[in-house]
Design a protein around this motif. Structure first.
Motif, PDB file in Angstrom:
ATOM      1  N   LYS A  18       0.821  -1.220   0.000  1.00 32.67           N
ATOM      2  CA  LYS A  18       0.000   0.000   0.000  1.00 32.67           C
ATOM      3  C   LYS A  18       0.854   1.270   0.000  1.00 32.67           C
ATOM      4  O   LYS A  18       0.384   2.351  -0.349  1.00 32.67           O
ATOM      5  N   ILE A  19       2.107   1.124   0.413  1.00 33.27           N
ATOM      6  CA  ILE A  19       3.022   2.270   0.411  1.00 33.27           C
ATOM      7  C   ILE A  19       3.067   2.899  -0.981  1.00 33.27           C
ATOM      8  O   ILE A  19       3.100   4.118  -1.134  1.00 33.27           O
ATOM      9  N   TYR A  20       3.054   2.042  -2.006  1.00 38.51           N
ATOM     10  CA  TYR A  20       3.191   2.543  -3.372  1.00 38.51           C
ATOM     11  C   TYR A  20       1.949   3.313  -3.828  1.00 38.51           C
ATOM     12  O   TYR A  20       2.027   4.148  -4.726  1.00 38.51           O
ATOM     13  N   GLU A  21       0.797   3.029  -3.199  1.00 34.93           N
ATOM     14  CA  GLU A  21      -0.428   3.759  -3.544  1.00 34.93           C
ATOM     15  C   GLU A  21      -0.364   5.206  -3.060  1.00 34.93           C
ATOM     16  O   GLU A  21      -1.043   6.082  -3.599  1.00 34.93           O
ATOM     17  N   ILE A  22       0.451   5.445  -2.036  1.00 31.32           N
ATOM     18  CA  ILE A  22       0.571   6.791  -1.475  1.00 31.32           C
ATOM     19  C   ILE A  22       1.086   7.778  -2.519  1.00 31.32           C
ATOM     20  O   ILE A  22       0.614   8.910  -2.617  1.00 31.32           O
ATOM     21  N   TYR A  23       2.049   7.343  -3.308  1.00 32.57           N
ATOM     22  CA  TYR A  23       2.593   8.224  -4.353  1.00 32.57           C
ATOM     23  C   TYR A  23       1.489   8.657  -5.315  1.00 32.57           C
ATOM     24  O   TYR A  23       1.391   9.837  -5.678  1.00 32.57           O
ATOM     25  N   SER A  75       9.267   6.440   2.020  1.00 27.68           N
ATOM     26  CA  SER A  75       9.281   5.096   1.430  1.00 27.68           C
ATOM     27  C   SER A  75       8.515   5.045   0.118  1.00 27.68           C
ATOM     28  O   SER A  75       8.806   4.223  -0.752  1.00 27.68           O
ATOM     29  N   ALA A  76       7.525   5.922  -0.007  1.00 25.07           N
ATOM     30  CA  ALA A  76       6.710   5.955  -1.224  1.00 25.07           C
ATOM     31  C   ALA A  76       7.427   6.663  -2.375  1.00 25.07           C
ATOM     32  O   ALA A  76       6.886   6.765  -3.474  1.00 25.07           O
TER      33      ALA A  76
END
Length: 511
Positions: free
Chosen positions: A382-387, A431-432
Motif C-alpha cells: 500500500k506504500i506505493y499507492e501513497i505516491y 518510502s513511497a
C-alpha cells in the motif's frame, strides 16, 4: 559521445578506451606538492579506487596519459617504485588466513616489481619490500580499502579488534621506514580513531573532512553539466523533457553528498548508471549490502529521528571505533547520511546530518519501515499507492492511507511519543518515493514535515493527544507557509490519539 566508465576503476583504461574522465588531478597535484602522508575516507563507489589508480600512473611517470588534464604541465613526471595494496583481497574468515593473505599481497607486489620477498611474516615481508624497492628510488605506497577486514566483522567486536591489532602492526612499518618513502595515500570507508589502526602512524594527514578536498571525489554540478553534456541532452530528448527539467530531477535524486557541510557532490555510480539506463532508480543503495544494513537497523530499532536529532562534530568520528560508534556516525561514514549544513557554537562547528538525496531517503526509509514496524506484505504494498494519491492531490485519501498503514503496526511496537509518530509518518512518505523533509526551518520556527510534489507544497503539523485545530492554528500563527510563496500550498493539522495509536482527526486547508 564518450562512453560511460561504469565499473571501470583503471585510469589508463578510461583514457585509452575513450571513456569520460572527470578531471580531479588539480587536487592530486596539490597533495603531491604539499605533503607526503595522506588518508581519505569516502563511502563505497565514490571513486576511491580510481583515485588510487590515477596516482599509480602518475608515479609510474606515464605523462602522456595525462595530456588533457590539469596536472600535465604542472608536475615533473618521474617513475618511482610503487607498492599498491588492495586490502579487499585479504581473506577475513580467520586470523591465520588473514595474516597469510597479507604476506601474499606483499609477495605479489614484490613479483610485480621484480623483487623476491623471502620473509613469511606479513610485517617483516612489508618491511623487506620497502627496503628492497628503495634501492630503485623513494617508494610510493598506495592502500585501498584499508579497514575492510574490520568492516567485514563489524558485528563481531572481538574479531574486529584482533584484525585491528594485526593491521596496526602492519601499517606501523610505513612510519618506521620514513626515509625510504616518497608518498603515501590510504583510503577506506571509515575514519580512523586515535587509538585505532593508525595510532602509531601519527604523521598521517587525514583530509576526509578538509574543506579543500571536499569535492575531490564525486561530481560537482559544474562537472556533471560539462563532462556529461551530450548524455544530458540525449537523455532529456528520450524522456521528452527539457534539459533544465532533467538536471533538476537528477539533482534531487543523486546530488546532496557533502563532506564539509557547504559544498555538495553527486554520487558517481548513480550518475553513470542513470545515464546508461535513462531512468530514475536507486542504483547506489541497491548495489550495497541491504541485508547487513537491515540487521543493523533492526537490532538497534533505529528511527529517522535517531539519525538526525543531534548535530555532530569532527571529533565524533574519531573517538570510538566503528563497531562502537553511534548509529548516526556509522551511517554518515557509510554514505547513508551526509552533512547538510553547519551550526556554529562560538568557534566550534557542528554538522547537521540528513539523508543526502531522494535515492537514499527513499531506499533507507523503506528499509527502516520493513525492519522496525513488522508490516505484512499486503500493507507494505500500500506504500506505493501513497505516491499516486499525492500525484492526484488527494490529500484526504493520503491521510486515510497513512492511517491504514499505522493501524497495521503491531500494538507492542508503538511508542507514546510525538517524535515517534513524526518519524513514522516521515518514513511512510519517504518510502513511497516522495520528496519529504522533516523539521524544515523557517524564520519563525520548525515545520514538522514538508512534502514537495509537482509545484505543490504540503505542510504537516503533528500533535499527540491535543487537536488538529491546535496543529493548524500553529501553522497559521507561525506563518510557516510564507517561504513557499511561489507554490500552491496546503496546510495539514494532524492529531494522534495515544490510546487509539493512530490519527484520530485532521484538518486540511489550502492557503
Amino acid at each position: 559521445m564518450k562512453k560511460l566508465p561504469i565499473g571501470i576503476q583503471d585510469y589508463k583504461e578510461i583514457i585509452e578506451g575513450n571513456y569520460i574522465y572527470v578531471d580531479k588531478t588539480k587536487y592530486i597535484f596539490d597533495l603531491i606538492d604539499n605533503g607526503k602522508y595522506y588518508f581519505l575516507s569516502r563511502p563505497r563507489r565514490f571513486g576511491k579506487s580510481l583515485t588510487i589508480s590515477t596516482l599509480y600512473y602518475i608515479f609510474k611517470g606515464e605523462k602522456e596519459l595525462f595530456k588533457d588534464t590539469y596536472i600535465y604541465d604542472k608536475l615533473n613526471f618521474k617513475e618511482y617504485p610503487i607498492i599498491r595494496l588492495n586490502i579487499l583481497l585479504a581473506a577475513t574468515d580467520n586470523e591465520e588466513r588473514f595474516k597469510k593473505s597479507l604476506t601474499n599481497l606483499i609477495k605479489q607486489e614484490g613479483q610485480r616489481n621484480n623483487v623476491e620477498i623471502l620473509e613469511e611474516d606479513y610485517k617483516f615481508a612489508f618491511d623487506e619490500l620497502i627496503i628492497k624497492l628503495s634501492k630503485k628510488g623513494k617508494v610510493v605506497i598506495l592502500v585501498d580499502e584499508y579497514e575492510k577486514p574490520i568492516l567485514d566483522n563489524i558485528n563481531n567486536k572481538e574479531k574486529a579488534e584482533k584484525y585491528r591489532e594485526i593491521l596496526r602492526d602492519f601499517y606501523v612499518t610505513i612510519k618506521s621506514r620514513d626515509e625510504y618513502i616518497k608518498f603515501v595515500f590510504i583510503t577506506g570507508i571509515t575514519k580512523f580513531t586515535k587509538t585505532g589502526v593508525f595510532s602509531a602512524l601519527n604523521n598521517l594527514n587525514d583530509i576526509s573532512l578538509n574543506r579543500k578536498y571536499s569535492q575531490m571525489l564525486g561530481y560537482t554540478q559544474e562537472e556533471l553539466e560539462y563532462y556529461f553534456n551530450e548524455h544530458v541532452e540525449e537523455t532529456a530528448k528520450e524522456m521528452g523533457i527539457s534539459k533544465e527539467e532533467l538536471l533538476k530531477e537528477i539533482k534531487t535524486y543523486y546530488n546532496g553528498f557533502s563532506f564539509d557541510g557547504e559544498r555538495f557532490v553527486y554520487n558517481p555510480f548513480s550518475v553513470l548508471r542513470f545515464f546508461d539506463e535513462r531512468k530514475f532508480q536507486n542504483y547506489w543503495f541497491e548495489s550495497g549490502s541491504p541485508s547487513f544494513i537491515y540487521e543493523y537497523v533492526k537490532g538497534r530499532k533505529i528511527e529517522y529521528e535517531d539519525l538526525v536529532k543531534y548535530t555532530v562534530d569532527s571529533l565524533d568520528f574519531t573517538t570510538r571505533e566503528i563497531e562502537d560508534a553511534n548509529a548516526n556516525i556509522f551511517f554518515a561514514q557509510a554514505g547513508y547520511l551526509t552533512f547538510k549544513g553547519i551550526k556554529k557554537y562560538g568557534i566550534t562547528e557542528k554538522y547537521i546530518l540528513d539523508y543526502p538525496n531522494l535515492e537514499v531517503k527513499n531506499s533507507f526509509s523503506k528499509l527502516i519501515l520493513e525492519a522496525n514496524y513488522s508490516l505484512n506484505e499486503e500493507t507494505y504494498e500500500k506504500i506505493y499507492e501513497i505516491y499516486e494519491l499525492v500525484e492526484e492531490n488527494n490529500i484526504e485519501g493520503l491521510i486515510e492511507e497513512i492511517k491504514r498503514i499505522i493501524s497495521a503496526i503491531p500494538y507492542n511496537l508503538h511508542q507514546n511519543r510525538e517524535s515517534y509518530y513524526h518519524s513514522l509518518i516521515y518514513t511512510i512518505l519517504a518510502s513511497a518515493g516522495l520528496n519529504v523533509t522533516a523539521e524544515e526551518l523557517t524564520n519563525l520556527g520548525r515545520i514538522d514535515l514538508v512534502l514537495e510534489h509537482n509545484d505543490k507544497i504540503y505542510l504537516f503539523e503533528i500533535k499527540l493527544d491535543k487537536s488538529a485545530k491546535e496543529a493548524i492554528e500553529q501553522i497559521k500563527e507561525k506563518k510557516y507557509y510564507e517561504k513557499y510563496k511561489n507554490y500552491e500550498v496546503y496546510i495539514i493539522g494532524v492529531n494522534i490519539n495515544s490510546e487509539k495509536r493512530n490519527i484520530d482527526e485532521y484538518i486540511i486547508e489550502k492557503i
